[in-house]
Design an enzyme around this catalytic site. Structure first.
Site, PDB file in Angstrom:
ATOM      1  NE  ARG A   1     -10.493  -1.512  -3.492  1.00 23.82           N
ATOM      2  CZ  ARG A   1      -9.787  -2.635  -3.324  1.00 23.82           C
ATOM      3  NH1 ARG A   1     -10.342  -3.809  -3.571  1.00 23.82           N
ATOM      4  NH2 ARG A   1      -8.548  -2.571  -2.903  1.00 23.82           N
TER       5      ARG A   1
ATOM      6  CG  HIS B   1      -5.007  -3.567  -5.145  1.00 22.53           C
ATOM      7  ND1 HIS B   1      -5.103  -4.420  -4.069  1.00 22.53           N
ATOM      8  CD2 HIS B   1      -4.252  -4.218  -6.067  1.00 22.53           C
ATOM      9  CE1 HIS B   1      -4.430  -5.534  -4.331  1.00 22.53           C
ATOM     10  NE2 HIS B   1      -3.897  -5.431  -5.534  1.00 22.53           N
TER      11      HIS B   1
ATOM     12  CG  ASP C   1      -1.745  -1.127   1.492  1.00 21.41           C
ATOM     13  OD1 ASP C   1      -1.320  -2.243   1.184  1.00 21.41           O
ATOM     14  OD2 ASP C   1      -2.860  -0.941   2.011  1.00 21.41           O
TER      15      ASP C   1
ATOM     16  CE  LYS D   1     -10.714  -2.402   0.558  1.00 18.88           C
ATOM     17  NZ  LYS D   1      -9.723  -3.456   0.376  1.00 18.88           N
TER      18      LYS D   1
ATOM     19  CG  ASP E   1      -2.863  -3.741  -1.295  1.00 21.45           C
ATOM     20  OD1 ASP E   1      -3.956  -3.144  -1.427  1.00 21.45           O
ATOM     21  OD2 ASP E   1      -2.746  -4.792  -0.646  1.00 21.45           O
ATOM     22  CG  ASP E   2      -6.020  -0.254  -1.355  1.00 24.25           C
ATOM     23  OD1 ASP E   2      -6.791  -0.367  -2.320  1.00 24.25           O
ATOM     24  OD2 ASP E   2      -6.165  -0.884  -0.282  1.00 24.25           O
TER      25      ASP E   2
END
Ligand SMILES: *[C@@H]1O[C@H](CO)[C@@H](O)[C@H](O)[C@H]1NC(C)=O
Length: 371
Positions: free
Chosen positions: A264, A231, A188, A266, A209-210
């Protein structure tokens, strides 16, 4: 510690010359404002509090140790020079921690913070394999600025941010070496929690990743970012933590390329919490492999289940000028909300092309469509 001593002695002599008979307190005041150059990690933790400027000069941090710049004197400037790197050991880290108030962190133009990540990378990230140290804790680094750092090859997550009023400008995180054989994972870029007034401008992130993940916090602004390989620009997962509020977050004028997702949000199934006043504006996507725009309320144990719940509300969302393309087997827009938990969304110029439409969306606000 030759370099530190000579600096301190120099200042002490200077003070002695300036005032014929300086009182001890005056000397210590001057010493306290001294400029320190450190070439070993142990010098940093020992002497940091007596320095108003600190130069980290080409330090190799011993295995299993944090480069400890916590509790700095208010107003301290930290400058990285040369290559700062870390020896290998399996542990949780962090490799670097900085805290204090009104701190400035920067580097000389050719300096590198090299996390030596390849020594840990095994394709498993924080899910297994070797225990990998987190890279940079910016916890209680308040009213402060981090500027122009060039960070490469973090073992796993890069920034962990838990601070108030922190500006991070023109920072590069380059974990692209971790793409080799898919060995880099969970790298991340910026993980933000329990924070207020975090501004990140001009970040460049190559990772796995993010690019950004906001778990909780308020008044967070991310602009002019370039995210590649990861991500995407994420909020969440929200729910099930000690703080489950994300409020007033803007992502603006940024690109996301060659990533699993673009935009995104979540949230966690059966949890409670609030996601509100969120803006994504002028986000350009390309090479997205999974979802262009995804908002889903079905996370359990870190994975989506396909069954949403409505305990975390997502309201006051503005999605504007989200444009670009996804891969042909990716989904352009996926919205999976609980019953009544997604409301007050303003949507304009969302134009994501090249992929599939989803027929699995649920409780989609009337202002947006999955098809
Ligand atoms: C929202 O966050 C931004 C960026 O930190 C800040 O400038 C603004 O004042 C905040 N708005 C509100 C209503 O708090």
């Amino acid at each position: 510690m030759p370099s530190v001593q000579s600096t301190l002695i120099g200042l002490t002599l200077g003070a002695a010359l300036a005032a014929a008979a300086p009182a001890p307190s005056r000397v210590s005041e001057l010493v306290k404002k001294s400029s320190c150059t450190f070439t070993e990690a142990a010098q940093v933790s020992e002497s940091k509090s007596s320095c108003s400027t600190i130069v980290i000069d080409s330090i190799t941090v011993p295995a299993g140790e944090t480069l400890d710049l916590t509790d700095l004197t208010e107003g301290t400037t930290v400058t990285f020079k040369g290559t700062t790197t870390w020896e290998y050991e399996e542990w949780d880290g962090p490799l670097l921690e900085i805290s204090g108030t009104k701190i400035t962190v920067n580097q000389e133009s050719d300096a590198v913070l090299d996390g030596n990540g390849a020594a840990w990378w095994d394709g498993e990230g924080s899910n297994g394999g070797k225990t990998k140290p987190k890279f940079f804790y910016a916890h209680s680094l308040d009213d402060s600025v981090i500027s122009g750092l060039y960070i490469k090859n973090t073992p796993v997550q890069c920034f962990s941010i838990e601070s108030d009023n922190l500006l991070i400008e023109d920072v590069t995180i380059d974990d692209s070496d971790g793409d080799t054989d898919d060995l880099g994972h969970n790298t991340d870029g910026f993980d933000i929690g329990e924070s207020t007034y975090i501004t990140i401008t001009g970040a460049t992130v190559y990772n796995q990743d993010d690019c950004v993940a906001i778990n909780s916090g308020e008044n967070i602004y991310f602009s002019g970012g370039t995210c590649s390989g990861g991500h995407g620009l994420s909020i969440g997962s929200v729910g099930g933590r000690s703080d489950n509020t994300v409020k007033n977050v803007t992502f603006i004028d940024s690109t996301v390329t060659d990533s699993e997702n673009g935009v995104r949000i979540k949230t966690v199934y059966d949890a409670t919490g609030t996601v509100e006043d969120i803006t994504y504006s002028n986000i350009k996507l390309s090479g997205i492999s999974d979802y262009g725009l995804v908002i889903e309320q079905d996370y359990e144990n870190g994975d989506p289940t396909g069954t949403p719940s409505n305990g975390v509300t997502i309201s006051g969302v503005t999605l504007t000028e989200i444009t670009g393309s996804v891969d042909d087997d990716a989904v352009e827009i996926y919205i999976l909300c609980g019953d009544g938990s997604c409301s007050d969304w303003t949507v304009s110029d969302v134009d994501i092309t090249g992929g599939k439409t989803s027929d699995a969306c649920e409780n989609v606000p009337s202002t947006i469509s999955c098809t």
